[in-house]
Design a protein around this motif. Structure first.
Motif, PDB file in Angstrom:
ATOM      1  N   LEU A   1       0.840  -0.726   0.239  1.00  0.00           N
ATOM      2  CA  LEU A   1       0.235   0.087   0.373  1.00  0.00           C
ATOM      3  C   LEU A   1       0.980   1.028  -0.110  1.00  0.00           C
ATOM      4  N   SER A   2       1.547   1.172   0.864  1.00  0.00           N
ATOM      5  CA  SER A   2       2.987   2.610   0.896  1.00  0.00           C
ATOM      6  C   SER A   2       3.510   2.607  -0.143  1.00  0.00           C
ATOM      7  N   GLY A   3       4.009   1.753  -1.061  1.00  0.00           N
ATOM      8  CA  GLY A   3       4.803   1.938  -2.718  1.00  0.00           C
ATOM      9  C   GLY A   3       3.986   2.032  -3.184  1.00  0.00           C
ATOM     10  N   HIS A   4       2.538   1.919  -3.286  1.00  0.00           N
ATOM     11  CA  HIS A   4       1.537   2.267  -4.163  1.00  0.00           C
ATOM     12  C   HIS A   4       1.856   1.503  -5.480  1.00  0.00           C
TER      13      HIS A   4
ATOM     14  N   VAL B   1       7.004  -6.466  -7.899  1.00  0.00           N
ATOM     15  CA  VAL B   1       6.952  -5.916  -5.877  1.00  0.00           C
ATOM     16  C   VAL B   1       6.041  -7.139  -5.358  1.00  0.00           C
ATOM     17  N   GLU B   2       6.535  -8.358  -5.183  1.00  0.00           N
ATOM     18  CA  GLU B   2       6.373  -8.840  -4.394  1.00  0.00           C
ATOM     19  C   GLU B   2       7.770  -9.020  -3.373  1.00  0.00           C
ATOM     20  N   LEU B   3       8.939  -8.972  -4.355  1.00  0.00           N
ATOM     21  CA  LEU B   3       9.937  -9.081  -3.924  1.00  0.00           C
ATOM     22  C   LEU B   3      10.102  -7.635  -3.448  1.00  0.00           C
ATOM     23  N   HIS B   4       9.878  -6.255  -3.454  1.00  0.00           N
ATOM     24  CA  HIS B   4       9.791  -5.447  -2.853  1.00  0.00           C
ATOM     25  C   HIS B   4       8.963  -5.403  -1.709  1.00  0.00           C
ATOM     26  N   ALA B   5       7.866  -6.064  -1.446  1.00  0.00           N
ATOM     27  CA  ALA B   5       7.262  -5.427  -0.163  1.00  0.00           C
ATOM     28  C   ALA B   5       7.881  -6.099   0.592  1.00  0.00           C
ATOM     29  N   ASP B   6       8.456  -7.879   0.382  1.00  0.00           N
ATOM     30  CA  ASP B   6       9.429  -8.632   1.429  1.00  0.00           C
ATOM     31  C   ASP B   6      10.312  -7.839   1.699  1.00  0.00           C
ATOM     32  N   ASP B   7      11.383  -6.794   0.514  1.00  0.00           N
ATOM     33  CA  ASP B   7      12.467  -6.074   1.416  1.00  0.00           C
ATOM     34  C   ASP B   7      11.930  -5.538   2.461  1.00  0.00           C
ATOM     35  N   ALA B   8      11.014  -4.566   2.425  1.00  0.00           N
ATOM     36  CA  ALA B   8       9.789  -3.971   3.128  1.00  0.00           C
ATOM     37  C   ALA B   8       9.978  -4.742   4.065  1.00  0.00           C
ATOM     38  N   ALA B   9       9.764  -5.671   4.375  1.00  0.00           N
ATOM     39  CA  ALA B   9       9.380  -6.295   5.472  1.00  0.00           C
ATOM     40  C   ALA B   9      10.563  -7.541   6.600  1.00  0.00           C
ATOM     41  N   ARG B  10      11.278  -7.521   5.619  1.00  0.00           N
ATOM     42  CA  ARG B  10      12.102  -7.905   6.467  1.00  0.00           C
ATOM     43  C   ARG B  10      12.662  -7.292   7.084  1.00  0.00           C
ATOM     44  N   GLN B  11      12.957  -5.991   6.853  1.00  0.00           N
ATOM     45  CA  GLN B  11      13.411  -4.813   8.084  1.00  0.00           C
ATOM     46  C   GLN B  11      13.061  -5.337   9.147  1.00  0.00           C
ATOM     47  N   VAL B  12      11.576  -5.710   9.321  1.00  0.00           N
ATOM     48  CA  VAL B  12      10.948  -5.536  10.782  1.00  0.00           C
ATOM     49  C   VAL B  12      11.405  -6.817  12.042  1.00  0.00           C
ATOM     50  N   SER B  13      11.344  -8.364  10.773  1.00  0.00           N
ATOM     51  CA  SER B  13      12.023  -9.031  11.980  1.00  0.00           C
ATOM     52  C   SER B  13      12.696 -10.110  11.340  1.00  0.00           C
TER      53      SER B  13
END
Length: 315
Positions: free
Chosen positions: A186-189, A221-233
């Protein structure tokens, strides 16, 4: 060889070989956002080339030649000679038909897609909010259902939907990474990027580059979202969550955490390749800019040549 023919040749070559180059590029998974930019730029560059090809084929039969010559201060006769194509009014008519067809398909496809996707997203988000319970702590709408899944719905009311089944089977760190993945969409549109790829496919479905652009962007876009999520946990919880959620079907027409190439995504998370260096990134950005400008540069090449070699009126 006329400018129109060169533009048609560029569109054919780029539209045919571009898809192969993108699918075989090993760097795309290391810089998914850059790969998306190049993919979309290349696809729309092909569309622009076809539209400009029609205009340049028609320029000698219209007032555009004279207007353009005055605009750049070049010789009218030289411009017309450089832009002119054999065939006269027939070729001009075909050129205008090509340009009109490309423009009309782009406008109609964009309007249709925006209207349909907007209505569907609003309906889906409203239904989820009506059936579920907003959870401010999770930043999602929790829907009572044993089917474990998480996905997001873009639109006027962007919503992350999480089922109680997913909340029960996922560990806290896994749940946090999955929610971060969906929020990154969502944040990455990402829905806008997918829409651009889908419109390109609808405009030129017969060229491999535009035909496969949507699938390529969906994967990236799935890979890009994975990269963002990887920063969380970290990568481990997200990889475990992907494996768990991949065992069940994903909801249709949603950017779901379990949607695309799960095995490759898990391997990428657990055994990441080194990131691209700054020099390689600058080169890729320059490539995207060059691809975006190529159709215009080709179309204006004779005008530039006329300015360089022709007489400036009044001198």
């Amino acid at each position: 060889m006329t400018v129109g023919v060169v533009l048609l040749l560029y569109a054919t070559v780029a539209g045919t070989l571009g898809a192969r180059a993108l699918t075989r590029s090993g760097w795309a998974a290391r810089a998914p956002l850059l790969a998306i930019a190049i993919c979309l730029t290349a696809a729309w560059s092909v569309i622009a080339a076809l539209g400009l090809a029609g205009l340049t084929l028609a320029v000698h039969a219209t007032a555009l030649g004279g207007g353009l010559s005055h605009l750049i201060g070049a010789c009218v006769l030289r411009l017309r000679a450089l832009y002119a194509t054999p065939g006269g009014a027939t070729v001009a008519g075909l050129g205008l038909t090509l340009t009109g067809s490309v423009a009309a398909r782009a406008v109609v496809s964009a309007a249709t897609l925006m209207r349909a996707s907007g209505r569907q997203a609003s309906r889906h988000a409203d239904m989820a909010r009506m059936l579920g319970t907003p959870s401010p702590a999770l930043g999602a709408v929790l829907v009572a259902h044993p089917h474990p899944t998480a996905y997001c719905v873009a639109g006027r009311r962007p919503t992350v939907v999480l089922t109680t089944g997913a909340a029960e089977v996922l560990a806290p760190d896994q749940l946090a990474s999955v929610l971060a993945h969906e929020k990154a969409h969502l944040s990455g549109h990402h829905h806008h990027l997918l829409a651009l790829a889908r419109i390109a496919r609808q405009v030129l479905p017969f060229l491999p580059l535009t035909r496969e652009a949507e699938a390529q962007v969906a994967r990236l876009v799935e890979l890009h979202a994975d990269d963002a999520a990887r920063q969380v946990s970290g990568p481990g919880p997200l990889a475990a969550a992907l494996v768990l959620l991949a065992t069940v079907a994903s909801p249709a027409a949603a950017l779901a955490a379990s949607a695309t190439d799960t095995v490759q995504r898990v391997r990428r998370l657990l055994d990441p390749a080194p990131p691209l260096d700054n020099g390689r990134r600058r080169l890729l950005r320059a490539t995207a800019a060059l691809v975006a400008c190529t159709p215009v540069l080709i179309a204006l090449a004779p005008a530039g040549l006329a300015l360089a070699l022709g007489r400036v009126p009044g001198t």
